[in-house]
Write an enzyme that holds these catalytic residues in place. Structure first.
Site, PDB file in Angstrom:
ATOM      1  N   ASN A  25     -62.463 -62.772  -1.637  1.00  0.00           N
ATOM      2  CA  ASN A  25     -61.872 -61.938  -2.692  1.00  0.00           C
ATOM      3  C   ASN A  25     -62.849 -61.972  -3.868  1.00  0.00           C
ATOM      4  O   ASN A  25     -62.892 -62.948  -4.612  1.00  0.00           O
ATOM      5  CB  ASN A  25     -60.495 -62.507  -3.093  1.00  0.00           C
ATOM      6  CG  ASN A  25     -59.889 -61.749  -4.259  1.00  0.00           C
ATOM      7  OD1 ASN A  25     -60.352 -60.672  -4.626  1.00  0.00           O
ATOM      8  ND2 ASN A  25     -58.832 -62.308  -4.843  1.00  0.00           N
TER       9      ASN A  25
ATOM     10  N   LYS B  70     -62.826 -60.277  -6.504  1.00  0.00           N
ATOM     11  CA  LYS B  70     -62.204 -59.949  -7.810  1.00  0.00           C
ATOM     12  C   LYS B  70     -63.076 -58.936  -8.541  1.00  0.00           C
ATOM     13  O   LYS B  70     -63.682 -58.074  -7.888  1.00  0.00           O
ATOM     14  CB  LYS B  70     -61.959 -61.230  -8.617  1.00  0.00           C
ATOM     15  CG  LYS B  70     -61.226 -62.286  -7.777  1.00  0.00           C
ATOM     16  CD  LYS B  70     -60.622 -63.393  -8.562  1.00  0.00           C
ATOM     17  CE  LYS B  70     -59.924 -64.364  -7.610  1.00  0.00           C
ATOM     18  NZ  LYS B  70     -59.183 -65.404  -8.265  1.00  0.00           N
TER      19      LYS B  70
ATOM     20  N   HIS C 292     -51.440 -60.047  -5.359  1.00  0.00           N
ATOM     21  CA  HIS C 292     -52.200 -61.216  -5.824  1.00  0.00           C
ATOM     22  C   HIS C 292     -51.578 -61.706  -7.139  1.00  0.00           C
ATOM     23  O   HIS C 292     -51.128 -60.903  -7.955  1.00  0.00           O
ATOM     24  CB  HIS C 292     -53.677 -60.834  -6.024  1.00  0.00           C
ATOM     25  CG  HIS C 292     -54.537 -62.040  -6.263  1.00  0.00           C
ATOM     26  ND1 HIS C 292     -54.612 -62.650  -7.493  1.00  0.00           N
ATOM     27  CD2 HIS C 292     -55.323 -62.768  -5.435  1.00  0.00           C
ATOM     28  CE1 HIS C 292     -55.416 -63.702  -7.401  1.00  0.00           C
ATOM     29  NE2 HIS C 292     -55.861 -63.794  -6.166  1.00  0.00           N
TER      30      HIS C 292
ATOM     31  N   GLU D  51     -52.824 -62.666  -9.809  1.00  0.00           N
ATOM     32  CA  GLU D  51     -53.418 -62.090 -11.027  1.00  0.00           C
ATOM     33  C   GLU D  51     -52.808 -60.717 -11.301  1.00  0.00           C
ATOM     34  O   GLU D  51     -52.625 -60.323 -12.454  1.00  0.00           O
ATOM     35  CB  GLU D  51     -54.952 -62.020 -10.880  1.00  0.00           C
ATOM     36  CG  GLU D  51     -55.564 -63.411 -11.053  1.00  0.00           C
ATOM     37  CD  GLU D  51     -56.886 -63.633 -10.341  1.00  0.00           C
ATOM     38  OE1 GLU D  51     -57.532 -62.655  -9.912  1.00  0.00           O
ATOM     39  OE2 GLU D  51     -57.281 -64.806 -10.209  1.00  0.00           O
TER      40      GLU D  51
ATOM     41  N   GLU E 267     -50.869 -68.522  -1.765  1.00  0.00           N
ATOM     42  CA  GLU E 267     -51.790 -68.909  -2.839  1.00  0.00           C
ATOM     43  C   GLU E 267     -50.986 -69.536  -3.989  1.00  0.00           C
ATOM     44  O   GLU E 267     -50.479 -68.815  -4.851  1.00  0.00           O
ATOM     45  CB  GLU E 267     -52.533 -67.674  -3.362  1.00  0.00           C
ATOM     46  CG  GLU E 267     -53.422 -67.023  -2.337  1.00  0.00           C
ATOM     47  CD  GLU E 267     -54.611 -66.338  -3.011  1.00  0.00           C
ATOM     48  OE1 GLU E 267     -55.753 -66.667  -2.653  1.00  0.00           O
ATOM     49  OE2 GLU E 267     -54.406 -65.510  -3.907  1.00  0.00           O
TER      50      GLU E 267
ATOM     51  N   GLY F 226     -58.484 -70.713  -8.852  1.00  0.00           N
ATOM     52  CA  GLY F 226     -59.547 -70.777  -9.859  1.00  0.00           C
ATOM     53  C   GLY F 226     -59.532 -72.042 -10.690  1.00  0.00           C
ATOM     54  O   GLY F 226     -60.179 -72.115 -11.728  1.00  0.00           O
TER      55      GLY F 226
ATOM     56  N   SER G 109     -58.814 -72.325  -4.656  1.00  0.00           N
ATOM     57  CA  SER G 109     -59.877 -73.342  -4.757  1.00  0.00           C
ATOM     58  C   SER G 109     -60.413 -73.810  -3.403  1.00  0.00           C
ATOM     59  O   SER G 109     -60.764 -74.987  -3.245  1.00  0.00           O
ATOM     60  CB  SER G 109     -59.418 -74.527  -5.610  1.00  0.00           C
ATOM     61  OG  SER G 109     -59.180 -74.097  -6.934  1.00  0.00           O
TER      62      SER G 109
HETATM   63  P1  PGA Z   1     -60.230 -69.154  -5.951  1.00  0.00           P
HETATM   64  O1  PGA Z   1     -59.381 -67.781  -5.875  1.00  0.00           O
HETATM   65  O2  PGA Z   1     -60.764 -69.407  -4.572  1.00  0.00           O
HETATM   66  O3  PGA Z   1     -61.308 -68.878  -6.957  1.00  0.00           O
HETATM   67  O4  PGA Z   1     -59.280 -70.210  -6.381  1.00  0.00           O
HETATM   68  C1  PGA Z   1     -58.589 -67.456  -4.757  1.00  0.00           C
HETATM   69  C2  PGA Z   1     -57.916 -66.135  -4.983  1.00  0.00           C
HETATM   70  O5  PGA Z   1     -57.607 -65.822  -6.136  1.00  0.00           O
HETATM   71  O6  PGA Z   1     -57.683 -65.388  -4.033  1.00  0.00           O
END
Ligand code: PGA
Length: 266
Positions: free
Chosen positions: A24, A26, A109, A111, A181, A187, A226
């Protein structure tokens, strides 16, 4: 595509697990950066391309999918409009992403839910648009730290699954992937322990099979939050973890390739 065929569990110790690994990106990578990345990644993971997915920004889907064409690697989007077409300034439809070369799309997601206020109802409408256009939806669900600490994880996941999949038939549910998630792990570097992630995946599988029957038993459930080259193997070894959704650690082809290779050794 029936995703169950990509989720092959090790029925005996000699069979290799075949995890599904999604990058991903982003809001990173222009079209030319995407092109460069895909051409660097492919030789590093050439034996596993069927199980590799890249969720690119809308403007980079075409460039990335052109290079990946006929290799097995799938390029997709990170979001889609809940409407098919019309006067929705700034929106991008499922038909448009498909036309750009997308084969799948992330929906819900955290976010999108937390920064842009996306509701389960919107997630469901998006999912329906994707299914209609024969794109694979990757439905993200997950609890916040507060919800976990207060013991609400199960009810939060149940509600997210019920509300985003309500009324959708099992024959359609079989075409989706679920990504667990936990919001507190995204993150942050605070990856869920393999046991906690595995337990939660088992719970998610129970919720979906209770509602949609054994037919959806092999719906792939991916872990995200992560995931890094040094923790991927331990997570992906777990029985109920069928793959990974990788944010930060997918931005460099070498680091993402390492995660894929670790996954295939798990
Ligand atoms: P990350 O993000 O691996 O940076 O924690 C995962 C995601 O948001 O899909």
């Amino acid at each position: 595509m029936y995703l169950g065929i990509l989720r092959q569990k090790p029925h005996c110790f000699r069979m290799q697990k075949k995890p599904l690994i999604i990058a991903n990106w982003k809001m990173h990578k222009t079209a030319s950066e995407a092109q460069h990345y895909v051409s660097k990644l492919m030789p590093l993971v050439k034996d596993y391309l069927e199980n590799v997915f890249i969720a690119a920004p809308f403007t980079s889907i075409r460039a990335a999918s052109k290079i990946a064409r006929h290799t097995g690697l799938k390029v997709g989007a990170q979001n889609v409009s809940e409407f098919f077409e019309g006067a929705y300034t700034g929106e991008i439809s499922a038909g448009m992403i498909k036309d750009s070369g997308a084969e799948f799309c992330i929906v819900g997601h955290s976010e999108r839910r937390h920064i842009f206020g996306e509701s389960n109802h919107q997630v469901k409408e998006k999912l329906l648009c994707l299914l209609e256009k024969k794109l694979i939806p990757v439905l993200c669900i997950g609890e916040t730290k507060k919800q976990r600490d207060e013991g609400h994880t199960a009810s939060v996941l149940k509600e997210q699954l019920h509300e985003s999949l309500e009324g959708i038939e099992s024959s359609q549910i079989k075409k989706i992937m679920v990504a667990y998630e936990p919001v507190w792990a995204i993150g942050t570097g605070a990856v869920a322990s393999p046991d906690l992630a595995n337990e939660t995946h088992e719970l998610i599988r129970k919720i979906i099979t209770e509602n949609w029957g054994d037919e959806v038993q092999s719906t792939p459930i991916l872990y995200g939050g992560s995931v890094k080259p040094d923790n991927a193997k331990e997570l992906l070894q777990k029985t109920h973890i069928d793959g990974a959704l990788v944010g930060g650690a997918s931005l460099e082809p070498q680091s993402f390739a390492k995660i894929i290779l670790e996954g295939f050794q798990s």
